[in-house]
Design an enzyme around this catalytic site. Sequence first.
Site, PDB file in Angstrom:
ATOM      1  NE  ARG A   1       3.793   0.472   2.262  1.00  0.00           N
ATOM      2  CZ  ARG A   1       2.754  -0.176   2.755  1.00  0.00           C
ATOM      3  NH1 ARG A   1       1.707   0.472   3.155  1.00  0.00           N
ATOM      4  NH2 ARG A   1       2.780  -1.490   2.836  1.00  0.00           N
TER       5      ARG A   1
ATOM      6  CE  LYS B   1      -4.289  -7.261   0.461  1.00  0.00           C
ATOM      7  NZ  LYS B   1      -3.557  -6.030   0.173  1.00  0.00           N
TER       8      LYS B   1
ATOM      9  CG  HIS C   1      -0.716   2.742  -4.287  1.00  0.00           C
ATOM     10  ND1 HIS C   1      -1.933   2.749  -3.658  1.00  0.00           N
ATOM     11  CD2 HIS C   1      -0.117   1.597  -3.904  1.00  0.00           C
ATOM     12  CE1 HIS C   1      -2.073   1.649  -2.937  1.00  0.00           C
ATOM     13  NE2 HIS C   1      -0.977   0.932  -3.050  1.00  0.00           N
TER      14      HIS C   1
ATOM     15  CB  SER D   1      -5.657   0.338   0.208  1.00  0.00           C
ATOM     16  OG  SER D   1      -4.772   0.741  -0.804  1.00  0.00           O
TER      17      SER D   1
HETATM   18  N1  COA Z   1       1.598   3.775  -0.631  1.00  0.00           N
HETATM   19  C1  COA Z   1       0.531   3.484   0.095  1.00  0.00           C
HETATM   20  N2  COA Z   1       0.138   2.213   0.356  1.00  0.00           N
HETATM   21  C2  COA Z   1       0.875   1.238  -0.174  1.00  0.00           C
HETATM   22  C3  COA Z   1       2.011   1.474  -0.952  1.00  0.00           C
HETATM   23  C4  COA Z   1       2.374   2.814  -1.184  1.00  0.00           C
HETATM   24  N3  COA Z   1       3.433   3.158  -1.893  1.00  0.00           N
HETATM   25  N4  COA Z   1       2.538   0.291  -1.314  1.00  0.00           N
HETATM   26  C5  COA Z   1       1.746  -0.645  -0.797  1.00  0.00           C
HETATM   27  N5  COA Z   1       0.750  -0.074  -0.098  1.00  0.00           N
HETATM   28  C6  COA Z   1      -0.324  -0.733   0.649  1.00  0.00           C
HETATM   29  C7  COA Z   1      -1.363  -1.340  -0.241  1.00  0.00           C
HETATM   30  O1  COA Z   1      -2.409  -0.408  -0.476  1.00  0.00           O
HETATM   31  C8  COA Z   1      -1.839  -2.518   0.559  1.00  0.00           C
HETATM   32  O2  COA Z   1      -2.801  -2.059   1.494  1.00  0.00           O
HETATM   33  P1  COA Z   1      -3.921  -3.062   2.019  1.00  0.00           P
HETATM   34  O3  COA Z   1      -3.250  -4.316   2.465  1.00  0.00           O
HETATM   35  O4  COA Z   1      -4.506  -2.303   3.121  1.00  0.00           O
HETATM   36  O5  COA Z   1      -4.839  -3.286   0.862  1.00  0.00           O
HETATM   37  C9  COA Z   1      -0.629  -2.940   1.381  1.00  0.00           C
HETATM   38  O6  COA Z   1       0.221  -1.812   1.379  1.00  0.00           O
HETATM   39  C10 COA Z   1       0.093  -4.099   0.802  1.00  0.00           C
HETATM   40  O7  COA Z   1       0.448  -3.726  -0.496  1.00  0.00           O
HETATM   41  P2  COA Z   1       1.111  -4.745  -1.481  1.00  0.00           P
HETATM   42  O8  COA Z   1       2.185  -5.502  -0.813  1.00  0.00           O
HETATM   43  O9  COA Z   1       1.431  -4.031  -2.744  1.00  0.00           O
HETATM   44  O10 COA Z   1      -0.001  -5.790  -1.694  1.00  0.00           O
HETATM   45  P3  COA Z   1      -1.079  -5.766  -2.716  1.00  0.00           P
HETATM   46  O11 COA Z   1      -2.190  -6.574  -2.181  1.00  0.00           O
HETATM   47  O12 COA Z   1      -1.439  -4.383  -3.115  1.00  0.00           O
HETATM   48  O13 COA Z   1      -0.375  -6.491  -3.974  1.00  0.00           O
HETATM   49  C11 COA Z   1       0.320  -8.406  -5.232  1.00  0.00           C
HETATM   50  C12 COA Z   1       0.216  -7.752  -3.866  1.00  0.00           C
HETATM   51  C13 COA Z   1      -0.998  -8.345  -5.966  1.00  0.00           C
HETATM   52  C14 COA Z   1       1.349  -7.690  -6.074  1.00  0.00           C
HETATM   53  C15 COA Z   1       0.749  -9.877  -5.029  1.00  0.00           C
HETATM   54  O14 COA Z   1      -0.130 -10.494  -4.118  1.00  0.00           O
HETATM   55  C16 COA Z   1       0.741 -10.659  -6.310  1.00  0.00           C
HETATM   56  O15 COA Z   1       1.649 -10.573  -7.092  1.00  0.00           O
HETATM   57  N6  COA Z   1      -0.308 -11.460  -6.540  1.00  0.00           N
HETATM   58  C17 COA Z   1      -0.453 -12.264  -7.734  1.00  0.00           C
HETATM   59  C18 COA Z   1      -0.170 -13.759  -7.445  1.00  0.00           C
HETATM   60  C19 COA Z   1       1.307 -13.954  -7.395  1.00  0.00           C
HETATM   61  O16 COA Z   1       1.992 -13.903  -8.398  1.00  0.00           O
HETATM   62  N7  COA Z   1       1.799 -14.195  -6.188  1.00  0.00           N
HETATM   63  C20 COA Z   1       3.206 -14.264  -5.904  1.00  0.00           C
HETATM   64  C21 COA Z   1       3.719 -15.625  -6.065  1.00  0.00           C
HETATM   65  S1  COA Z   1       5.446 -15.575  -5.782  1.00  0.00           S
END
Ligand code: COA
Length: 163
Positions: A92, A43, A19, A130
Amino acid sequence: MKKITAVYPGTFDPITNGHLDIIERAVQLFDKVIVAVAYNINKTPLFSKDERQEMIKAATKKYKNVSVDGFDGLLIRYAAGKKAGVIIRGLRAISDFENEFQMSLMNRKLAPEITTLFLMPNEKYTYINSSLIRELAKLKGDIKDFVPPYTAKKLKEKFRNIT
Ligand code: COA
């Protein structure tokens, strides 16, 4: 020249070096980067929202144009409220693509004026997420190469009493 604010959203449970790599790329591209911690109804995070924000703040304090915030509900509504022009997402691997594609098209439909921009982290971080880091920490594996120092400390504290 137009000043652009970018929002980098995620659950950040906890922030990893992957991140941080994305944030470091974003600070060079935008005037202001808001790292936005999602409550994320899908989550059940290990760390509270305050703890997650605190870890991000510790990791990004040297960047003057980074602020850390939290949001609940729709990302696109939050980004519009912050007058952001861009949402940053990290890509990624190909496996990230389908979900990201769907989400960014939905967000574009909801707010066409906000662009989703994908950044690739350094390849050495492409396999971490994560959950993997939490598991590694829980099983007392060495996490220092994968997370910023303060996050490593907080993870160790969380799992101190678990054998
Ligand atoms: N390096 C390391 N890990 C990374 C990474 C990076 N550069 N980018 C992503 N990851 C990991 C995250 O840690 C996460 O790990 P986990 O699933 O083990 O916790 C996984 O990859 C998925 O990451 P990501 O796709 O960014 O999901 P997220 O849960 O962190 O975030 C939101 C997703 C919050 C942005 C998304 O659900 C959201 O926008 N929610 C709000 C409601 C909404 O508007 N929904 C969309 C409607 S269209």
